[in-house]
Design an enzyme around this catalytic site. Structure first.
Site, PDB file in Angstrom:
ATOM      1  CG  HIS A  19     -18.590 -11.154   0.832  1.00  0.00           C
ATOM      2  ND1 HIS A  19     -18.169 -10.537  -0.363  1.00  0.00           N
ATOM      3  CD2 HIS A  19     -18.308 -12.318   1.431  1.00  0.00           C
ATOM      4  CE1 HIS A  19     -17.234 -11.682  -0.612  1.00  0.00           C
ATOM      5  NE2 HIS A  19     -17.163 -12.627   0.451  1.00  0.00           N
ATOM      6  CD  GLU A  32      11.394   7.796  -2.581  1.00  0.00           C
ATOM      7  OE1 GLU A  32      11.071   8.909  -3.074  1.00  0.00           O
ATOM      8  OE2 GLU A  32      11.915   7.271  -1.593  1.00  0.00           O
ATOM      9  NE  ARG A  58       7.287   6.185  -0.084  1.00  0.00           N
ATOM     10  CZ  ARG A  58       8.570   6.415   0.116  1.00  0.00           C
ATOM     11  NH1 ARG A  58       9.314   5.363   0.167  1.00  0.00           N
ATOM     12  NH2 ARG A  58       8.969   7.491   0.114  1.00  0.00           N
TER      13      ARG A  58
END
EC number: 2.1.2.13
Length: 663
Positions: free
Chosen positions: A104, A436, A621
């Site tokens: 990087h 969802e 999630r």
């Protein structure tokens, strides 16, 4: 050691050459096809591979399962990424036995992200460097193998600095690759408190804003001068590009952008003066500043700045229609748009408690109404406005099992009408999808463009919300492909903050988790942990979420057109139980604690008894936010504990004010 390489640019060529010289066996190289629209001033990885008889590929999606399997079959011991432009998914990073390493162009943890060399110059840094580090799912965040610093001279441009960094990369690799091959590797974790992240730059970012200090503008010029597109301004509608400049500390009493002299060509800035040493008129040649002034008819006292026709266009505010303006997202977004000053907000909702504070603002227009009834008003305002946000939906889990048909009617059928009006009147729609839709996806983090959307059986009614939203996503996507609908889909991941739901809605079970937990504390009832509260979520502060949504509305360079964007904070992952424990600790330490009953403890409950039949939960999630970083130059910054504290304080203050507290 057998390796697979992902490479592009001069640094990519340097990395491949260093690996070959260090005795590594390169089994395959992945690169990018040349972009005909890009000014390619750097070496070709593909040509270098051909010269060394190395197999080279340029797949459209290197993260596709077919390519992942081909890489796995090569059984590399290590992977190296040298300025490869795409993120590699965890499935690829897990393949090598020794590890995956990236080169990087900065001294990490500073300047993570894209275009670090250009950004260092823009920000006037005196030093940068090169870092070899482990690759992780989070970009540029892995442990550091080695670094080498590079001094930035006052006359460095992006091209000269790139050359310095390339030489530093060569030296670093010559030193470290033999060690790595011998297994002599020492890793230093990055200090996250010193991390900074920068997004990609576009040609539009080169515009000179004359109210800024002259030194900043000079830094911008050298950051984007040739071979990059250049810093620019406008004389009327004619573009002029500044290729070389000086800055002077002398002050001027003239307005920023005013021509102070023609020879040398000097412009007044917010602080100091910028001298244009060399530049180019649109369609013209590279010339000295004085000749540029003559070609464009620039004389002392004239002003240059934003494109004249754009300035006239911007005189009209962008009209934004928000349906569901009184909701959690709607009222916070309204506040952000009105603060900006470039927007006129038209809002409709069945109540106004959260937007009463905007009533009377000249750029806020509110009508109380229901989207299922006020169809004529809605169609008229879709036709009238520029950007449409239909935020009306039932989005509380208990309603998915308690009122599934109402969820479908409102969340799908009523919103489909809005979508079709946007198609009819050629309006841009920013549609709230939902996290969802990913359902029970088994990916580590959920990717908008590749993760599977997995839901349960038909008898689990809780999925009606997920599939209603998913079907609308698919309809909107199809309208975009077939009829040119201009759209962006955004997927919020557990946004929290003040004005989320209400304690009254929590009393009937129709609220999000944190509101329900706060109600338990306010009422002195046990905190109920559904199925033990082991479910993990990534909690996002409303301020972070709204800033991302605002940038979608801004839509710089039309980057968001036709895109799906997750908006969440993957670093704020916690179980519901952990969130409840943090909430309790902040409640006990709150100045208003004495107004409320003693803590009644935790109570473990089964999901069926809490939500009823037809419920099914999700274990985790976690969003991938690569799209948000790339398209919005956005990164969430607010930690979960701060968000929980702010949310709790809002509800406790409200409870005391309305007399709900314990006697």
């Amino acid at each position: 050691m057998k390796v697979v390489v992902f490479a592009y640019h001069d640094i990519g060529c340097t990395g491949i050459e260093a690996l070959l010289e260090a005795g590594y066996e390169i089994q395959a190289v992945f690169t990018h096809a040349d972009d005909p629209g890009e000014n390619r001033f750097f070496g070709s990885v593909a040509q270098l591979c051909a010269e060394h008889n190395l197999p080279v590929y340029s797949p459209e999606d290197v993260n596709h399962p077919l390519w992942i399997e081909r890489i796995r079959e090569l059984a590399p011991q290590a992977l190296f990424s040298f300025y490869y432009r795409n993120m590699l998914k965890q499935a690829i990073l897990d393949i090598p036995t020794v590890g995956a390493f990236n080169l990087h162009g900065s001294l990490l943890p500073a300047y993570r992200g894209r275009a670090p060399i250009n950004w260092c110059l823009v920000n006037g840094e005196a030093e940068t460097g090169i870092t070899l580090h482990q690759m992780t799912a989070k970009p540029d965040a892995g442990a550091i193998v080695a670094q080498q610093a590079v001094t930035i001279a006052d006359d460095d441009t992006a091209l000269t600095l790139h050359g310095k960094v390339r030489l530093a990369a060569r030296a670093l690799l010559e030193q470290e690759l033999p060690k790595l091959r011998a297994g002599d590797i020492r890793l230093t974790p990055q200090d996250e408190s010193k991390a900074s992240y920068y997004g990609r730059r576009t040609p539009a970012d080169g515009e000179l804003h004359w109210h800024r200090p002259a030194r900043e503008l000079h830094n911008l010029v050298r950051a984007v001068t040739q071979p990059y597109p250049g810093a620019f301004s406008f004389a009327g509608d004619r573009k002029l590009t500044v290729w070389k400049s000086h800055w002077l500390a002398q002050q001027s009493d003239k307005q920023p952008g005013t021509i102070l002299s023609q020879e040398p060509l000097r412009i007044a800035c917010g602080e100091g003066v910028l001298e244009i040493v060399a530049g180019q008129a649109e369609g013209g040649l590279y010339v000295r500043g004085a000749q540029l002034a003559r070609e464009l008819g620039l004389v002392e006292g004239m002003k240059i700045g934003a494109k004249a026709s754009n300035a006239l266009r911007k005189a009209r505010l962008t009209r934004v229609l928000i349906l569901g303006v009184n909701g959690f997202i709607g009222n916070h977004l309204t506040e952000r748009l009105l603060q900006d000053g470039g927007y006129e907000v038209y809002g409709l909702d069945i109540g106004s408690s959260a937007v009463d504070r905007f009533i009377g603002h000249p750029n806020f227009h509110f009508v109380e109404g229901d989207i299922s009834i006020h169809t004529e008003w809605i169609e008229y305002h879709i036709k009238k406005c520029d950007v449409i946000l239909p935020l009306v939906a039932i989005a509380t889990p208990i309603e998915y099992t308690r009122n599934p048909l109402r969820v479908f009617e409102l969340d799908f059928e009523e919103n489909l009408k809005i979508v079709r009006y946007c198609v009819k009147y050629h309006k841009r729609i920013i549609f709230p999808s939902t996290s969802e839709v990913y359902g029970m996806c088994d990916d580590h983090s959920f990717d908008e463009d590749s993760s599977r959307l997995i839901v349960g059986p038909i008898n689990k009614q809780r999925w009606i919300y997920s599939v209603s939203k998913q079907l609308l996503d698919r309809v909107i996507w199809a309208y975009g492909k077939k009829e040119g609908l201009n759209f962006t889909l955004f997927r919020p991941f557990n946004w929290m903050g003040p004005r989320l739901d209400s304690l009254d809605s929590a009393r009937i079970g129709s609220s999000r988790a944190i509101t329900q937990l706060i109600l338990n504390l306010v009422d002195g009832t046990p905190i109920q942990l559904v199925d033990g509260g082991a479910q993990k979520r990534c909690f996002t502060d409303i301020e972070d979420g709204i800033e991302a949504l605002f940038r979608i509305i801004e839509n710089k360079e039309n980057r968001c057109d036709g895109q799906i964007i997750n908006i969440g904070n993957p670093d704020n992952e916690a179980s519901i139980q952990q969130m409840a424990e943090i909430l309790l600790a902040k409640f006990e330490a709150h100045p208003l604690r004495d107004h409320f009953p003693p803590f009644a403890g935790f109570k473990l409950v089964e999901s069926k008894s809490f939500y009823g039949d037809g419920y099914q939960d999700v274990s985790h999630r976690r969003p991938s936010i690569a799209n948000a970083r790339r398209l919005l130059d956005w990164e969430p910054t607010i930690e979960m504990e701060e968000t929980i504290g702010n949310t709790l304080d809002f509800f406790l203050q409200g409870a005391v004010t309305t007399g709900v507290e314990h006697d």
